[in-house]
Design a protein around this motif. Structure first.
Motif, PDB file in Angstrom:
ATOM      1  N   GLU A  33      43.449  43.631  56.266  1.00 19.61           N
ATOM      2  CA  GLU A  33      43.405  43.877  54.820  1.00 19.61           C
ATOM      3  C   GLU A  33      42.077  44.522  54.432  1.00 19.61           C
ATOM      4  O   GLU A  33      41.033  44.216  54.996  1.00 19.61           O
ATOM      5  CB  GLU A  33      43.602  42.558  54.066  1.00 19.61           C
ATOM      6  CG  GLU A  33      44.939  41.886  54.343  1.00 19.61           C
ATOM      7  CD  GLU A  33      45.083  40.527  53.705  1.00 19.61           C
ATOM      8  OE1 GLU A  33      46.221  40.062  53.555  1.00 19.61           O
ATOM      9  OE2 GLU A  33      44.044  39.926  53.364  1.00 19.61           O
ATOM     10  N   LYS A  91      51.598  45.420  45.926  1.00 15.35           N
ATOM     11  CA  LYS A  91      50.569  44.515  45.394  1.00 15.35           C
ATOM     12  C   LYS A  91      49.232  45.236  45.173  1.00 15.35           C
ATOM     13  O   LYS A  91      48.231  44.598  44.845  1.00 15.35           O
ATOM     14  CB  LYS A  91      50.351  43.347  46.354  1.00 15.35           C
ATOM     15  CG  LYS A  91      51.597  42.524  46.667  1.00 15.35           C
ATOM     16  CD  LYS A  91      52.066  41.723  45.474  1.00 15.35           C
ATOM     17  CE  LYS A  91      53.231  40.810  45.860  1.00 15.35           C
ATOM     18  NZ  LYS A  91      53.730  40.024  44.698  1.00 15.35           N
ATOM     19  N   ASN A  92      49.244  46.592  45.395  1.00 21.36           N
ATOM     20  CA  ASN A  92      48.025  47.400  45.272  1.00 21.36           C
ATOM     21  C   ASN A  92      46.920  46.905  46.210  1.00 21.36           C
ATOM     22  O   ASN A  92      45.738  46.863  45.849  1.00 21.36           O
ATOM     23  CB  ASN A  92      47.516  47.415  43.821  1.00 21.36           C
ATOM     24  CG  ASN A  92      48.475  48.142  42.893  1.00 21.36           C
ATOM     25  OD1 ASN A  92      49.005  49.204  43.252  1.00 21.36           O
ATOM     26  ND2 ASN A  92      48.706  47.579  41.718  1.00 21.36           N
ATOM     27  N   ILE A  93      47.343  46.504  47.411  1.00 19.47           N
ATOM     28  CA  ILE A  93      46.394  46.051  48.425  1.00 19.47           C
ATOM     29  C   ILE A  93      46.480  47.012  49.601  1.00 19.47           C
ATOM     30  O   ILE A  93      47.562  47.278  50.133  1.00 19.47           O
ATOM     31  CB  ILE A  93      46.705  44.622  48.891  1.00 19.47           C
ATOM     32  CG1 ILE A  93      46.695  43.646  47.713  1.00 19.47           C
ATOM     33  CG2 ILE A  93      45.710  44.168  49.955  1.00 19.47           C
ATOM     34  CD1 ILE A  93      47.201  42.258  48.077  1.00 19.47           C
ATOM     35  N   SER A  94      45.329  47.532  50.006  1.00 16.22           N
ATOM     36  CA  SER A  94      45.293  48.431  51.151  1.00 16.22           C
ATOM     37  C   SER A  94      45.241  47.613  52.441  1.00 16.22           C
ATOM     38  O   SER A  94      44.482  46.646  52.554  1.00 16.22           O
ATOM     39  CB  SER A  94      44.073  49.349  51.056  1.00 16.22           C
ATOM     40  OG  SER A  94      44.014  50.193  52.193  1.00 16.22           O
ATOM     41  N   LYS A 120      45.671  37.715  51.670  1.00 13.50           N
ATOM     42  CA  LYS A 120      46.017  38.037  50.294  1.00 13.50           C
ATOM     43  C   LYS A 120      47.513  37.923  50.019  1.00 13.50           C
ATOM     44  O   LYS A 120      47.925  37.805  48.865  1.00 13.50           O
ATOM     45  CB  LYS A 120      45.529  39.452  49.957  1.00 13.50           C
ATOM     46  CG  LYS A 120      44.012  39.605  50.071  1.00 13.50           C
ATOM     47  CD  LYS A 120      43.565  41.028  49.776  1.00 13.50           C
ATOM     48  CE  LYS A 120      42.050  41.154  49.905  1.00 13.50           C
ATOM     49  NZ  LYS A 120      41.584  42.539  49.646  1.00 13.50           N
ATOM     50  N   TYR A 135      52.522  45.344  50.739  1.00 21.76           N
ATOM     51  CA  TYR A 135      51.098  45.458  50.408  1.00 21.76           C
ATOM     52  C   TYR A 135      50.875  46.546  49.346  1.00 21.76           C
ATOM     53  O   TYR A 135      50.076  46.363  48.424  1.00 21.76           O
ATOM     54  CB  TYR A 135      50.277  45.749  51.670  1.00 21.76           C
ATOM     55  CG  TYR A 135      49.803  44.483  52.354  1.00 21.76           C
ATOM     56  CD1 TYR A 135      48.570  43.923  52.038  1.00 21.76           C
ATOM     57  CD2 TYR A 135      50.598  43.836  53.295  1.00 21.76           C
ATOM     58  CE1 TYR A 135      48.132  42.758  52.649  1.00 21.76           C
ATOM     59  CE2 TYR A 135      50.167  42.673  53.902  1.00 21.76           C
ATOM     60  CZ  TYR A 135      48.936  42.129  53.579  1.00 21.76           C
ATOM     61  OH  TYR A 135      48.506  40.966  54.165  1.00 21.76           O
ATOM     62  N   ASN A 180      46.442  38.012  57.538  1.00 19.93           N
ATOM     63  CA  ASN A 180      46.873  38.084  56.133  1.00 19.93           C
ATOM     64  C   ASN A 180      46.253  36.936  55.343  1.00 19.93           C
ATOM     65  O   ASN A 180      46.463  35.772  55.660  1.00 19.93           O
ATOM     66  CB  ASN A 180      48.398  38.013  56.041  1.00 19.93           C
ATOM     67  CG  ASN A 180      48.964  36.766  56.697  1.00 19.93           C
ATOM     68  OD1 ASN A 180      48.750  36.536  57.887  1.00 19.93           O
ATOM     69  ND2 ASN A 180      49.665  35.959  55.915  1.00 19.93           N
TER      70      ASN A 180
END
Length: 207
Positions: free
Chosen positions: A206, A180-183, A143, A177, A141
């Motif tokens: 990520e 937070k719009n994180i794939s 981000k 995730y 991790n």
């Protein structure tokens, strides 16, 4: 609260060849003891300061000695009292409970002048109940911080381990995730350094 009784100290007094001297002073007779008659020292009081000259921990296998020493609030060379030593053993008992390992705790203290040697004897039992968490680690991790991930998960050191608990935490991490719009893909790798104790490592990739 577990009480540790100091080991009894035996003192032997050599029979002295010199008898008590008798001095006549008027009508009174004064008995004068020789100055070199040895007196048996009383054990130190519970709050009397002593120098810890040695601390022996015996019988522990499921809980490592460095882990035990990490919760003991004193070390060899420190000034301690018998009450503080007793509280130190209480802390060790609490550590065993947090690791879900039962045990009986005993020992003693040996006094040498103003110094004390302490021995703790631990008789361990099989782990209590089911498997438990010893620690949680987040890997990969960058981000989202580990603190943020910890805040949304529930597995903690001492928590029982179950498939439901692992799946719930995995979903919580994935949902964070997404928020937070994180794939990212989330997996969990357990390791068991001691029976029924697990280190949970979350592996996050990520994108």
């Amino acid at each position: 609260m577990l009480q540790i009784s100091p080991r009894s100290r035996c003192f032997s007094l050599r029979h002295l060849a010199v008898g008590f001297g008798l001095i006549m002073s008027g009508a009174a007779m004064i008995i004068v003891a020789p100055a070199n008659v040895a007196q048996a020292a009383a054990p130190p009081g519970a709050d009397e300061p002593l120098t810890l000259s040695a601390l022996h921990i015996e019988g522990n296998k499921q809980v490592a000695t460095p882990d035990i020493m990490s919760v003991v609030p004193f070390h060899v060379g420190d000034t301690v009292t018998q009450n503080q030593i007793s509280k130190g053993l209480d802390a060790v008992q609490q550590l065993y409970k947090s690791k879900n390992v039962g045990g009986s705790f005993g020992g003693g203290m040996k006094f040498i002048g103003k110094k004390v040697e302490v021995t703790w004897n631990i008789t361990e039992q099989q782990p209590l109940g089911g498997p438990v968490v010893d620690g949680v680690v987040f890997s990969g991790n960058s981000k989202i911080s580990a603190d943020a991930l910890t805040a949304v998960t529930k597995l903690r050191p001492g928590s029982p381990v179950s498939n439901e608990a692992v799946q719930a935490d995995q979903k919580a991490i994935t949902d964070l995730y997404k928020s937070k719009n994180i794939s990212a893909s989330v997996g969990m790798t357990p390791s068991s350094p001691t029976p029924n104790h697990f280190l949970v490592t979350w592996t996050i990739v990520e994108k």
